[in-house]
Design a protein around this motif. Structure first.
Motif, PDB file in Angstrom:
ATOM      1  N   ALA A 158       0.847  -1.199   0.000  1.00  0.00           N
ATOM      2  CA  ALA A 158       0.000   0.000   0.000  1.00  0.00           C
ATOM      3  C   ALA A 158       0.876   1.241   0.000  1.00  0.00           C
ATOM      4  O   ALA A 158       1.936   1.280   0.636  1.00  0.00           O
ATOM      5  N   GLY A 159       0.415   2.300  -0.756  1.00  0.00           N
ATOM      6  CA  GLY A 159       1.124   3.572  -0.805  1.00  0.00           C
ATOM      7  C   GLY A 159       0.725   4.487   0.330  1.00  0.00           C
ATOM      8  O   GLY A 159       0.005   4.099   1.261  1.00  0.00           O
ATOM      9  N   ALA A 160       1.183   5.707   0.257  1.00  0.00           N
ATOM     10  CA  ALA A 160       0.872   6.692   1.309  1.00  0.00           C
ATOM     11  C   ALA A 160      -0.530   7.253   1.102  1.00  0.00           C
ATOM     12  O   ALA A 160      -1.032   7.342  -0.025  1.00  0.00           O
ATOM     13  N   ARG A 167      -7.427   8.678   0.149  1.00  0.00           N
ATOM     14  CA  ARG A 167      -7.202   7.527  -0.712  1.00  0.00           C
ATOM     15  C   ARG A 167      -5.714   7.222  -0.782  1.00  0.00           C
ATOM     16  O   ARG A 167      -4.873   8.064  -0.517  1.00  0.00           O
ATOM     17  N   ARG A 168      -5.435   5.955  -1.190  1.00  0.00           N
ATOM     18  CA  ARG A 168      -4.068   5.532  -1.421  1.00  0.00           C
ATOM     19  C   ARG A 168      -4.089   4.379  -2.426  1.00  0.00           C
ATOM     20  O   ARG A 168      -5.102   3.723  -2.627  1.00  0.00           O
ATOM     21  N   SER A 169      -2.948   4.152  -3.060  1.00  0.00           N
ATOM     22  CA  SER A 169      -2.851   3.074  -4.051  1.00  0.00           C
ATOM     23  C   SER A 169      -2.494   1.781  -3.333  1.00  0.00           C
ATOM     24  O   SER A 169      -1.683   1.759  -2.421  1.00  0.00           O
ATOM     25  N   VAL A 170      -3.153   0.647  -3.747  1.00  0.00           N
ATOM     26  CA  VAL A 170      -2.906  -0.676  -3.195  1.00  0.00           C
ATOM     27  C   VAL A 170      -2.666  -1.627  -4.358  1.00  0.00           C
ATOM     28  O   VAL A 170      -3.477  -1.698  -5.287  1.00  0.00           O
ATOM     29  N   GLY A 171      -1.534  -2.343  -4.361  1.00  0.00           N
ATOM     30  CA  GLY A 171      -1.212  -3.263  -5.438  1.00  0.00           C
ATOM     31  C   GLY A 171      -0.657  -4.563  -4.910  1.00  0.00           C
ATOM     32  O   GLY A 171      -0.219  -4.668  -3.766  1.00  0.00           O
ATOM     33  N   GLU A 182      -7.277  -1.523   3.030  1.00  0.00           N
ATOM     34  CA  GLU A 182      -8.266  -0.588   2.504  1.00  0.00           C
ATOM     35  C   GLU A 182      -7.579   0.502   1.693  1.00  0.00           C
ATOM     36  O   GLU A 182      -6.467   0.946   2.009  1.00  0.00           O
ATOM     37  N   SER A 183      -8.229   0.912   0.619  1.00  0.00           N
ATOM     38  CA  SER A 183      -7.664   1.960  -0.252  1.00  0.00           C
ATOM     39  C   SER A 183      -8.387   3.275  -0.067  1.00  0.00           C
ATOM     40  O   SER A 183      -8.017   4.284  -0.676  1.00  0.00           O
ATOM     41  N   GLU A 184      -9.412   3.329   0.747  1.00  0.00           N
ATOM     42  CA  GLU A 184     -10.162   4.570   0.964  1.00  0.00           C
ATOM     43  C   GLU A 184     -10.587   4.617   2.408  1.00  0.00           C
ATOM     44  O   GLU A 184     -11.000   3.599   2.979  1.00  0.00           O
ATOM     45  N   ARG A 185     -10.484   5.793   3.048  1.00  0.00           N
ATOM     46  CA  ARG A 185     -10.785   5.916   4.470  1.00  0.00           C
ATOM     47  C   ARG A 185     -11.479   7.247   4.709  1.00  0.00           C
ATOM     48  O   ARG A 185     -11.146   8.251   4.079  1.00  0.00           O
TER      49      ARG A 185
END
Length: 1452
Positions: free
Chosen positions: A1053-1055, A1069-1073, A1094-1097
């Motif tokens: 997960a990104g920042a 939001r953040r990027s998840v791969g 999670e990619s959105e909070r």
């Protein structure tokens, strides 16, 4: 049974023709009937009870014999071929029928002396019958046999001591002929004779029978011509007690000299039972068959213990050597002598000794002491000695001794004082006994608790030994004045005021009540104890009401209602609030109410909680080895039994546990020795030992079952050089296996229980049941009995039926349940019903003479009149009366009998008289009922002691009544006793068994840590698979090991980004791969979707100050959208139609769209559009602009609101779904909703229709005679339900529910793969991965399109499979699953239920129960009851819907 030419079958001067038991066939043999000798032996065999096995019906299927005669099935030439081979034919010109002569291809005629088969045609119109050619029409009619008359009883078998007379009858009126049936019933009957005791003699009757063989040595090696035979008593099996076993005098060798003893011979030395026709039958000490007479403690047969007295004493004087303790006279009985050790140890240098009156020592004489237990015969009495190696040394005997005994104690060593205590009974002299009233009897209870009086009860006492006897002995003597004394002098009785209630008036004059009871006041400690009010009846009771005056203007507590109790049982508490108020309800300070007690807490529900109760453990169901024992467990509340669901299942005690009995012993036979001769007929010997344990320790032969002892001698009829070739036959080793019993189906009374039974081959695999057909199949279902459902309750006795003399009192006895409600008497145990009537005695009736009417005896007044059933002139004049003794024992222990008592005529002084009135003599005999006869009962077989090579298994066999009351084995027919041990696993053990392993499987995972597995099995040297227990002494290789795959991809997960809004609630939001390692990108499907970050909070910025909620009326929006400079955001909702949508596009709906309720009757809903808009408040009228929902603060208001109008007149209603989302944010917009009319097209609703509630009524009322299967709307519990009616062509159609989701989500499975027996194979994530074998015969998979429903009870009928499809194995009922996969808790069988769309759902009462071994289930049910998924199994186990609750459904 001997052959017909045996010496035992020869009669002098008679040439016996040979019949069935002829040694060989010849011309004179008559093989169609039994000889006279054979009939004698068969009859004796059956009369002795050995034919009981013929009463047992065979379990296997019967094989019917053809009704035609064999000669009609096989002609005479075919008979020749069967005897002499193909091509053989009958020889011509030979005598027909008598012997069959056949020639072969070379023309030589031969015969084996066999006759022609009955029914073979011999001449035209004739056939062979019993060796003669007779006309076919000569067949006589079938005649059944019938009993003739009984013969007279024969001579008595003994001249004294109890012999037997026998009467017989024959089946000869008429005899059975031409295949007729033989008579059924008793052929012989017996009665006792010459029962008077024999004169004193040295030999008993069995000894006389052995003595008849004195001087006969029967050519037995080592026996002299002067051999003397004596009876052999010990070491003989119970079933052989009536055979004549005699021992060589001075030797331990014994032999059976006769098949049975003479009738009337006692069965043994310790019993009164006698032998009749080779069977031990019950008899009493009076030598009468079926009598129950027993000797009392005085040694008197049928006595009442009154003819003797007890002599007891102690001895503790010490002198070195033999010290005389007491002389025990002849005639003494029940001798009991005990010498207690001085030091508490067995060695105290004091020893008991016995000698005769002539000085001959019987025990421990000449300073030689016996340390072990032994029995001493002294005349006809047996004296038991415990041995000196005991802390308490004991001598005892219950028999009557005929000579005087001298009891001594031998003191040696340190000369400790002995402690000898003795007692014995001696006969009372025959002179008349004198009795008197003893005033100093026991004190009776005080007449009052305080200041009362108590009396001593006078007791009738015998003068000779001051023994207290029955009051009847003194009832003609005047009773002395009673001795009295005051009692309870340290207390007083008075009325005690326990408490006073509050005054009825809070101000001024009022009343209050007093709690007054009778109290016992102690003068010693001043304590007061409550007693019954009747004890204070001598004092006037004070009034329970008194005047009082309330204190004006003072406060009082006013309470709120009590709260609910904190606990439902076992004592809780409840509280209430209290405030201080005055009479005007003004609130005051609490200090104003301190004069009153403030009660804000009280105890409640102090009755105990329901709790588990247990019965006693049963005995271990095996007599040796490992077995089980059971007990009953139930939930109880007070005196009532409740359903087990009421009590906590977590704390339920176990109802079964294993038990370990001593290890089983078994016979071991050695190899046969050499033949005793080199040629001709000889014999061979071998060693036979009783062994126990792994190390085969040799134990006493009594520890093994003598009935199964292998023979140690065999006759060898052939010379060693001769051999007999035997064809070998390979037998497949199969056996029945069965699981544990299910719990009894009834919680009380009689029910049923079941278990799983399967045929297994030598590998333990399930085999076809035909492979076990030669073995008795264990029962899979049987009756079981729990405690009776009711219990007897006896009501009060009625008054005596007479006012004077002897009468009867009765009472009612009823059967009640645990709630004390009367139920049927069949629910209670008939063996324990209380008595319903009894004798009662009132004051004696007055007796008067005919002349003066005055009593002729000084004590013949109202108090001392003789007890008689009626007046008797002779009786009164002389003063004599009948006296009765107590009733003796019942003559039969079961199935009825009679009792006797002594009735004598005595005068007023107790002396014997002979002029009492015979007319009023009491009965000397009466009938008695002792309950049903006990029968043999036995448990299940225990585990076998060996897996192969011949082990032993045992079971518990007891003699008991149906009520469970135990009896000694002799109370049941001993010859019918079922075996309590048997051989098992007799197949040979495989040689050189060892563990063998298969190849490792691939790793269970492609990445990360997993495991591999392989099969580990026990294998014999020849490569055949064995059960694991054959290799359990060897170290077992591992069947699992860990393994590691490649590197697993992981989520990265990104920042987080900044919040999307500057005020209010927004998102980040953040990027998840999915990544493999540090840099390699992988597909998201390769990572675990359940662990994806999670990619959105949601994020919360500072609050926006200008926003507020405001609710307006529903209204239409009349203006189009515009922009305006000043703005803020607001949630807006409005009625449909939507602004901007052309009216033409709204025609998709069948109803106009508005903010009104969606229905005209019943339940519906309102809808409105909710959107986020920018508001321009600067305008005269607000203008709006649509924005995304992120810009609006707070929670979005609802767009759907329920509404309810009047009740609908019919059950059919319009139903619409919620509006879908708007097809585009601006311009022309389209919304859709579900149209329910599509679901009503099969049968369109007709207003004129009258709906019905079953398919049966549908045929008559609805369809007007139409009989077609199909869907119909039925009115069920006030609601329309779509029901599929099947079998409309029949008179009884059935109702089904069509499952919307079909068989993909409605199925039942019994998983078919099996592990090796007992293997706890680990659970697999998917049971389809199991590599084990698939041979569970009960397995199957069924899926369901429709399920049957009972519209009366609203329950699903799970066993109806009309619309089920079985794709594999056996059909499986609905909502059922199971497996036989593993003993570990990992069920593999599955079932699924999906009732969505049917209008039905399961109720909360639906329950599943687990059955079988190691059964476990995992069942999940949705909240609304439309969806259930379950996994069930065990080894072997399953789950089914509970029979108590069923699968009940409700209408949504």
């Amino acid at each position: 049974m001997p052959h017909d030419d045996n010496n035992k079958c020869k009669e002098e001067g008679v040439k016996n023709p040979q019949h069935v038991m002829a040694p060989t066939l010849n011309f004179y043999t008559n093989p169609w009937m039994w000889s006279k000798c054979s009939r004698k032996y068969i009859t004796e065999f059956l009369d002795t009870g050995y034919g009981e096995c013929l009463l047992n019906e065979p379990e296997s299927r019967p094989y019917p014999l053809p009704h035609q005669l064999p000669g009609l099935l096989y002609n005479v030439n075919k008979q020749c071929e069967l005897i002499f081979g193909p091509g053989s034919q009958v020889c011509p010109y030979m005598m027909q029928c008598r012997r069959l002569w056949c020639n072969n291809v070379d023309g030589v005629c031969r015969t084996q002396h066999t006759p022609w088969a009955d029914g073979t045609e011999c001449e035209p119109g004739k056939h062979c019958k019993y060796g003669f050619c007779v006309p076919k029409e000569m067949e006589g009619p079938v005649t059944d046999g019938s009993w003739g008359s009984w013969s007279h009883f024969g001579t008595c078998s003994r001249t004294c001591g109890g012999g037997i007379k026998t009467a017989v009858r024959e089946c000869n009126r008429p005899e059975p002929k031409n295949g007729g049936k033989y008579c059924v019933g008793r052929r012989m009957k017996f009665k006792s004779c010459n029962t008077e005791p024999c004169l004193k003699q040295k030999r008993d009757f069995r000894e006389e029978q052995c003595a008849q063989f004195d001087g006969k040595h029967f050519n037995i090696n080592g026996l002299l011509p002067t051999v003397r035979w004596v009876p052999k008593y010990s070491g003989i099996l119970m079933k052989d007690r009536c055979k004549l076993f005699c021992r060589v005098a001075g030797n331990t060798a014994y032999y059976q000299l006769r098949d049975r003893v003479i009738d009337g011979t006692p069965c043994g030395q310790d019993t009164s039972d006698i032998c009749v026709q080779g069977l031990c039958r019950q008899a009493g000490c009076d030598h009468v068959l079926n009598s129950k007479a027993r000797r009392d403690k005085c040694g008197v047969c049928g006595g009442d213990n009154s003819s003797c007295k007890t002599v007891a004493g102690t001895f503790n004087t010490v002198h070195y050597g033999y010290n005389t303790v007491v002389r025990i006279p002849a005639g003494a009985t029940n001798i009991d002598v005990r010498q207690h050790s001085f030091s508490g140890k067995s060695e105290d240098d004091n020893y008991l000794a016995l000698s005769s009156s002539k000085g001959e020592f019987l025990l421990n004489g000449d300073f030689v002491v016996t340390m072990s237990k032994r029995e001493i015969r002294f005349g006809n009495a047996v004296i038991e000695y415990s041995g000196s190696d005991n802390v308490v040394e004991r001598i005892n005997s219950t028999d009557r001794i005929e000579q005087e005994l001298l009891l001594q104690v031998l003191s040696v060593g340190k000369l400790y004082n002995p402690d000898v205590r003795y007692s014995f009974n001696i006969p009372i002299e025959d002179k008349p006994q004198q009795f008197y009233w003893n005033s100093h009897g026991p004190w009776q209870a005080c007449s009052k608790p305080c200041q009362g009086e108590r009396k001593r009860k006078p007791v009738c006492t015998r003068e000779s030994d001051q023994l207290t006897v029955s009051d009847q002995r003194c009832d003609r003597l005047p009773q002395p004045a009673p001795i009295t004394e005051p009692c309870g002098i340290d207390c007083d009785l008075r009325w005690h005021v326990a408490s006073r209630s509050e005054c009825s008036a809070q101000c001024g004059l009022g009343y209050r009540t007093l709690d007054i009871y009778c109290a016992k006041y102690s003068r010693l400690d001043g304590k007061t104890e409550k007693v019954d009010d009747s004890f204070c009846s001598g004092h006037p009771k004070p009034s329970n009401r008194e005047k009082c005056s309330g204190e004006c203007n003072t406060g009082g507590w006013r309470y709120s209602a009590w709260t609910e109790c904190s606990k439902s049982c076992d004592g809780g508490s409840q509280r209430r609030r209290a405030i201080c108020v005055n009479t005007r309800n003004d609130v005051l300070d609490d200090s104003k109410c301190t004069h009153q007690e403030k009660v804000t807490v009280q105890r409640c529900n102090e009755f105990p909680c329901p709790q588990w109760k247990t019965a006693d453990w049963s005995e271990c169901l095996v007599t040796c080895g490992k077995g089980h024992k059971h007990r009953q467990v139930w939930c109880q509340f007070g005196e009532d039994r409740l359903n087990d669901r009421i009590c906590d299942p977590e704390t339920k005690p176990a109802s079964m546990q294993t038990c370990q009995q001593p290890e089983c012993a078994s016979w071991q036979a050695g190899p046969w020795g050499q033949c005793s001769v080199t040629c001709g007929q000889g014999y061979q010997l071998r060693a036979v030992k009783c062994i126990i344990g792994t190390y085969m320790s040799v134990v006493d032969d009594n520890d093994c079952n003598a009935a199964t002892r292998p023979t140690d001698t065999q006759v060898s009829p052939l010379c060693p050089a001769q051999f007999l070739a035997l064809g070998s036959q390979i037998l497949e080793l199969t056996q029945w296996r069965f699981g544990s019993w299910t719990p009894c189906s009834a919680t009380c009374g009689k029910g049923t229980r079941m278990r799983y039974v399967s045929c297994r081959d030598e590998d333990g695999s399930v085999a076809d049941e035909s492979a076990c057909r030669t073995l008795p199949r264990p029962v899979a279902k049987e009756e079981c009995s729990v405690t009776p459902c009711g219990q007897w309750k006896a009501l009060d006795w009625s008054p005596c039926s007479v006012t004077c003399g002897q009468g009867r009192a009765t009472r009612q006895v009823v059967c009640v349940n645990y709630s004390d409600h009367v139920i049927d008497q069949s629910e209670c145990d008939p063996d324990y019903i209380p008595e319903t009537d009894q004798d009662c005695s009132t004051s004696p009736c007055p007796q008067r003479t005919p002349d003066s009417g005055l009593a002729q005896h000084p004590f013949q007044s109202e108090d001392y009149g003789p007890r008689s059933a009626g007046p008797s002139r002779t009786h009164v004049l002389v003063g004599n009366q009948w006296r009765t003794g107590p009733w003796g024992a019942c003559s039969s222990t079961c199935a009825g009998g009679s009792q006797r008592r002594v009735v004598v005529c005595q005068d007023e002084n107790g002396y014997t008289a002979n002029d009492c009135v015979e007319r009023i003599k009491p009965d000397e005999q009466r009938a008695c009922e002792s309950g049903p006869c006990p029968q043999w009962a036995y448990g299940s077989w225990g585990e076998c002691t060996k897996l192969c090579g011949g082990g032993l298994r045992t079971r518990l066999v007891v003699c008991q009544r149906p009520s469970g009351e135990r009896f000694p084995d002799l109370s049941c027919e001993i010859l019918d006793k079922p075996p309590d041990r048997e051989q098992c696993n007799t197949h040979a053990c495989p040689p050189d068994a060892a563990w063998n392993t298969g190849p490792w499987s691939s790793c269970s995972v492609s990445c990360g840590r997993g495991h591999k597995q392989r099969n580990v099995y026990c294998m014999a040297k020849d490569g055949s698979h064995l059960e694991s227990d054959y290799c359990k002494h060897l170290a077992k290789p591992n069947g699992h090991r860990k393994c590691r795959g490649g590197r697993c991809p992981k989520w990265k997960a990104g920042a987080w980004s900044q919040c999307s809004v500057s005020c209010g609630q927004g998102t980040r939001r953040r990027s998840v791969g999915c990544q493999m390692g540090a840099h390699k990108i992988a597909r998201e499907s390769e990572c675990n979707p359940y662990t994806r970050p999670e990619s959105e909070r949601v994020c919360q910025a500072p609050p926006c100050p200008l926003y507020a909620w405001r609710a307006e009326e529903w209204q239409e929006v009349s203006r189009a959208m515009k922009w305006a400079p000043a703005r803020h955001f607001r949630w807006m909702w409005r009625s449909r139609p939507i602004v901007g949508c052309p009216q033409a596009l709204l025609s998709l709906s069948s109803r106009p769209l508005s903010s009104q309720c969606s229905v005209t009757c019943g339940k519906g809903y309102k809808q409105r559009l909710v959107s986020c808009s920018e508001i321009y408040p600067g305008k005269e009228n607000y203008e709006y602009s649509y924005q995304t929902t992120i810009n609006c603060p707070g929670t979005q208001p609802p767009s759907v609101h329920p509404c309810y109008l009047r009740e609908c007149p019919v059950s059919a209603t319009w139903r619409v779904g919620n509006w879908g989302s708007v097809s585009r944010p601006f311009g022309h917009q389209i919304q859709k909703r579900w149209d329910p009319k599509l679901h009503l097209r099969h049968i369109p609703p007709d207003p004129s229709d009258q709906y019905v509630n079953s398919c049966q009524i549908t045929i008559v009322k609805r369809l007007k005679g139409t009989r077609e299967d199909g869907e119909h709307f039925l009115l069920i519990k006030g609601k329309l339900l779509k029901i599929f009616c099947a079998g409309m062509q029949s008179d009884h159609p059935k109702e089904y529910i069509t499952l919307v989701h079909g068989d993909s989500e409605n199925f039942s499975e019994v998983y078919g793969r099996l592990q090796n027996p007992g293997n706890t194979f680990p659970c697999l994530p998917e049971h389809s991965l199991c590599t084990c074998r698939k041979d569970y015969t009960a397995a199957g998979f069924s899926s369901f399109q429709k399920i049957r429903i009972d519209l009366t009870t609203m329950q699903i009928i799970t066993t109806d499979l009309q619309f089920a499809r079985t794709s594999d194995g056996h059909p499986v009922p609905f909502a059922t699953a199971g497996d036989c996969y593993s003993a570990a808790k990992c069920p593999q069988g599955r079932f699924s239920i999906n009732l969505y769309g049917t209008g039905l759902s399961l109720t909360e009462s639906a329950r599943w129960i687990s059955q079988g071994n190691y059964a476990v289930s995992d069942i999940k049910k949705s909240r609304d009851g439309t969806r259930v998924i379950g996994k069930c199994g065990g080894y072997c186990g399953k789950c089914t819907p509970s029979s108590g609750t069923g699968l009940e459904v409700r209408i949504l």
